[in-house]
Design a protein around this motif. Sequence first.
Motif, PDB file in Angstrom:
ATOM      1  N   THR A 196      -9.911  -2.304  25.878  1.00  0.00           N
ATOM      2  CA  THR A 196     -11.278  -2.467  26.394  1.00  0.00           C
ATOM      3  C   THR A 196     -12.302  -2.768  25.304  1.00  0.00           C
ATOM      4  OG1 THR A 196     -11.656  -0.084  26.260  1.00  0.00           O
ATOM      5  CG2 THR A 196     -10.845  -0.964  28.359  1.00  0.00           C
ATOM      6  N   ALA A 197     -11.904  -2.630  24.028  1.00  0.00           N
ATOM      7  CA  ALA A 197     -12.839  -2.888  22.934  1.00  0.00           C
ATOM      8  C   ALA A 197     -12.072  -3.508  21.765  1.00  0.00           C
ATOM      9  CB  ALA A 197     -13.509  -1.599  22.494  1.00  0.00           C
ATOM     10  N   SER A 198     -12.790  -4.246  20.944  1.00  0.00           N
ATOM     11  CA  SER A 198     -12.164  -4.864  19.775  1.00  0.00           C
ATOM     12  C   SER A 198     -11.925  -3.825  18.691  1.00  0.00           C
ATOM     13  CB  SER A 198     -13.060  -5.972  19.226  1.00  0.00           C
ATOM     14  OG  SER A 198     -13.154  -7.015  20.153  1.00  0.00           O
ATOM     15  N   LEU A 199     -10.883  -4.065  17.890  1.00  0.00           N
ATOM     16  CA  LEU A 199     -10.498  -3.144  16.840  1.00  0.00           C
ATOM     17  C   LEU A 199      -9.910  -3.944  15.686  1.00  0.00           C
ATOM     18  CD1 LEU A 199      -9.640  -0.172  15.906  1.00  0.00           C
ATOM     19  CD2 LEU A 199      -7.471  -0.719  16.983  1.00  0.00           C
ATOM     20  N   SER A 200     -10.222  -3.535  14.478  1.00  0.00           N
ATOM     21  CA  SER A 200      -9.655  -4.187  13.298  1.00  0.00           C
ATOM     22  C   SER A 200      -9.269  -3.102  12.303  1.00  0.00           C
ATOM     23  CB  SER A 200     -10.684  -5.129  12.684  1.00  0.00           C
ATOM     24  OG  SER A 200     -10.150  -5.740  11.531  1.00  0.00           O
ATOM     25  N   ARG A 201      -8.029  -3.131  11.824  1.00  0.00           N
ATOM     26  CA  ARG A 201      -7.550  -2.138  10.867  1.00  0.00           C
ATOM     27  C   ARG A 201      -6.679  -2.819   9.814  1.00  0.00           C
ATOM     28  NH1 ARG A 201     -10.840   0.541  13.070  1.00  0.00           N
ATOM     29  NH2 ARG A 201     -10.619   2.570  14.020  1.00  0.00           N
ATOM     30  N   ASP A 202      -6.771  -2.297   8.589  1.00  0.00           N
ATOM     31  CA  ASP A 202      -5.918  -2.729   7.491  1.00  0.00           C
ATOM     32  C   ASP A 202      -5.161  -1.513   6.982  1.00  0.00           C
ATOM     33  OD1 ASP A 202      -6.798  -5.437   7.366  1.00  0.00           O
ATOM     34  OD2 ASP A 202      -8.644  -4.732   6.423  1.00  0.00           O
ATOM     35  N   TRP A 203      -3.899  -1.718   6.603  1.00  0.00           N
ATOM     36  CA  TRP A 203      -3.090  -0.628   6.078  1.00  0.00           C
ATOM     37  C   TRP A 203      -2.257  -1.159   4.927  1.00  0.00           C
ATOM     38  CZ3 TRP A 203       2.265   0.346   5.918  1.00  0.00           C
ATOM     39  CH2 TRP A 203       2.618   1.644   5.571  1.00  0.00           C
ATOM     40  N   GLU A 204      -2.184  -0.384   3.868  1.00  0.00           N
ATOM     41  CA  GLU A 204      -1.390  -0.778   2.716  1.00  0.00           C
ATOM     42  C   GLU A 204      -0.486   0.368   2.302  1.00  0.00           C
ATOM     43  OE1 GLU A 204      -2.344  -1.720  -1.823  1.00  0.00           O
ATOM     44  OE2 GLU A 204      -3.182  -3.201  -0.436  1.00  0.00           O
ATOM     45  N   HIS A 205       0.741   0.027   1.992  1.00  0.00           N
ATOM     46  CA  HIS A 205       1.712   1.029   1.550  1.00  0.00           C
ATOM     47  C   HIS A 205       2.229   0.604   0.189  1.00  0.00           C
ATOM     48  CE1 HIS A 205       4.859   4.043   1.765  1.00  0.00           C
ATOM     49  NE2 HIS A 205       5.728   3.115   1.360  1.00  0.00           N
ATOM     50  N   SER A 206       2.293   1.550  -0.718  1.00  0.00           N
ATOM     51  CA  SER A 206       2.864   1.246  -2.037  1.00  0.00           C
ATOM     52  C   SER A 206       3.870   2.340  -2.381  1.00  0.00           C
ATOM     53  CB  SER A 206       1.780   1.140  -3.098  1.00  0.00           C
ATOM     54  OG  SER A 206       1.057   2.344  -3.176  1.00  0.00           O
ATOM     55  N   GLN A 207       4.897   1.920  -3.071  1.00  0.00           N
ATOM     56  CA  GLN A 207       5.965   2.851  -3.435  1.00  0.00           C
ATOM     57  C   GLN A 207       6.577   2.382  -4.742  1.00  0.00           C
ATOM     58  OE1 GLN A 207       8.851   3.412  -0.364  1.00  0.00           O
ATOM     59  NE2 GLN A 207      10.258   4.533  -1.665  1.00  0.00           N
ATOM     60  N   ALA A 208       6.846   3.331  -5.591  1.00  0.00           N
ATOM     61  CA  ALA A 208       7.494   3.014  -6.864  1.00  0.00           C
ATOM     62  C   ALA A 208       8.982   3.304  -6.756  1.00  0.00           C
ATOM     63  CB  ALA A 208       6.878   3.829  -7.988  1.00  0.00           C
ATOM     64  N   ILE A 209       9.788   2.338  -7.148  1.00  0.00           N
ATOM     65  CA  ILE A 209      11.228   2.518  -7.220  1.00  0.00           C
ATOM     66  C   ILE A 209      11.605   2.250  -8.672  1.00  0.00           C
ATOM     67  CG2 ILE A 209      13.475   1.711  -6.452  1.00  0.00           C
ATOM     68  CD1 ILE A 209      12.215   0.979  -3.789  1.00  0.00           C
ATOM     69  N   GLY A 210      11.898   3.322  -9.368  1.00  0.00           N
ATOM     70  CA  GLY A 210      12.124   3.195 -10.811  1.00  0.00           C
ATOM     71  C   GLY A 210      10.822   2.780 -11.470  1.00  0.00           C
ATOM     72  N   SER A 211      10.863   1.731 -12.257  1.00  0.00           N
ATOM     73  CA  SER A 211       9.648   1.251 -12.914  1.00  0.00           C
ATOM     74  C   SER A 211       8.970   0.136 -12.121  1.00  0.00           C
ATOM     75  CB  SER A 211       9.982   0.757 -14.326  1.00  0.00           C
ATOM     76  OG  SER A 211      10.897  -0.330 -14.236  1.00  0.00           O
ATOM     77  N   THR A 212       9.525  -0.203 -10.952  1.00  0.00           N
ATOM     78  CA  THR A 212       8.963  -1.271 -10.122  1.00  0.00           C
ATOM     79  C   THR A 212       8.085  -0.690  -9.027  1.00  0.00           C
ATOM     80  OG1 THR A 212      10.969  -2.566 -10.494  1.00  0.00           O
ATOM     81  CG2 THR A 212       9.536  -3.264  -8.688  1.00  0.00           C
ATOM     82  N   LYS A 213       6.874  -1.213  -8.929  1.00  0.00           N
ATOM     83  CA  LYS A 213       5.964  -0.765  -7.889  1.00  0.00           C
ATOM     84  C   LYS A 213       5.959  -1.815  -6.769  1.00  0.00           C
ATOM     85  CE  LYS A 213       1.373   0.957  -6.964  1.00  0.00           C
ATOM     86  NZ  LYS A 213       0.065   1.312  -7.488  1.00  0.00           N
ATOM     87  N   LEU A 214       6.288  -1.388  -5.550  1.00  0.00           N
ATOM     88  CA  LEU A 214       6.323  -2.281  -4.394  1.00  0.00           C
ATOM     89  C   LEU A 214       5.121  -2.010  -3.507  1.00  0.00           C
ATOM     90  CD1 LEU A 214      10.093  -1.806  -3.527  1.00  0.00           C
ATOM     91  CD2 LEU A 214       9.070  -3.669  -4.828  1.00  0.00           C
ATOM     92  N   ARG A 215       4.563  -3.089  -2.948  1.00  0.00           N
ATOM     93  CA  ARG A 215       3.417  -2.944  -2.061  1.00  0.00           C
ATOM     94  C   ARG A 215       3.610  -3.816  -0.831  1.00  0.00           C
ATOM     95  NH1 ARG A 215      -2.017  -3.886  -5.306  1.00  0.00           N
ATOM     96  NH2 ARG A 215      -2.200  -5.100  -3.417  1.00  0.00           N
ATOM     97  N   ALA A 216       3.118  -3.314   0.293  1.00  0.00           N
ATOM     98  CA  ALA A 216       3.137  -4.083   1.540  1.00  0.00           C
ATOM     99  C   ALA A 216       1.845  -3.790   2.275  1.00  0.00           C
ATOM    100  CB  ALA A 216       4.333  -3.698   2.404  1.00  0.00           C
ATOM    101  N   GLY A 217       1.314  -4.798   2.933  1.00  0.00           N
ATOM    102  CA  GLY A 217       0.067  -4.609   3.663  1.00  0.00           C
ATOM    103  C   GLY A 217       0.150  -5.192   5.063  1.00  0.00           C
ATOM    104  N   VAL A 218      -0.581  -4.586   5.959  1.00  0.00           N
ATOM    105  CA  VAL A 218      -0.633  -5.043   7.342  1.00  0.00           C
ATOM    106  C   VAL A 218      -2.090  -5.055   7.780  1.00  0.00           C
ATOM    107  CG1 VAL A 218       0.017  -4.521   9.719  1.00  0.00           C
ATOM    108  CG2 VAL A 218       1.635  -4.096   7.886  1.00  0.00           C
TER     109      VAL A 218
END
Length: 103
Positions: A63-85
């Motif tokens: 019934t109403a408009s909505l806008s959301r952003d989400w970001e997830h980050s995780q370190a695996i060893g020395s590598t940092k991974l990120r994903a966003g939606v």
Amino acid sequence: HALAIILREDPSLVYETDPRTGQNVLSGQGELHLEITRHRITEEMKVRCRFGRPRVAYRETCTASLSRDWEHSQAIGSTKLRAGVSLELSPRDRGAGNAFEID
């Protein structure tokens, strides 16, 4: 024959075959309504058949408009991974159906 009698006596029941699964589906006004119908078919009319658990089809409307952003980050060893939606949701005209866009 028993199902035809039940459908004739209770016009609020709807019988159809699901084209995807081939299952025969009997829809009513709720779980109690379907339980009463089941009892009538199996006990009063003595028809042996299998019934699945009643499922309620929930339908919700935006019934109403909505806008959301989400970001997830995780370190695996020395590598940092990120994903966003990002999600934008807005109502459509009644009867227009659903529309999905992926950018």
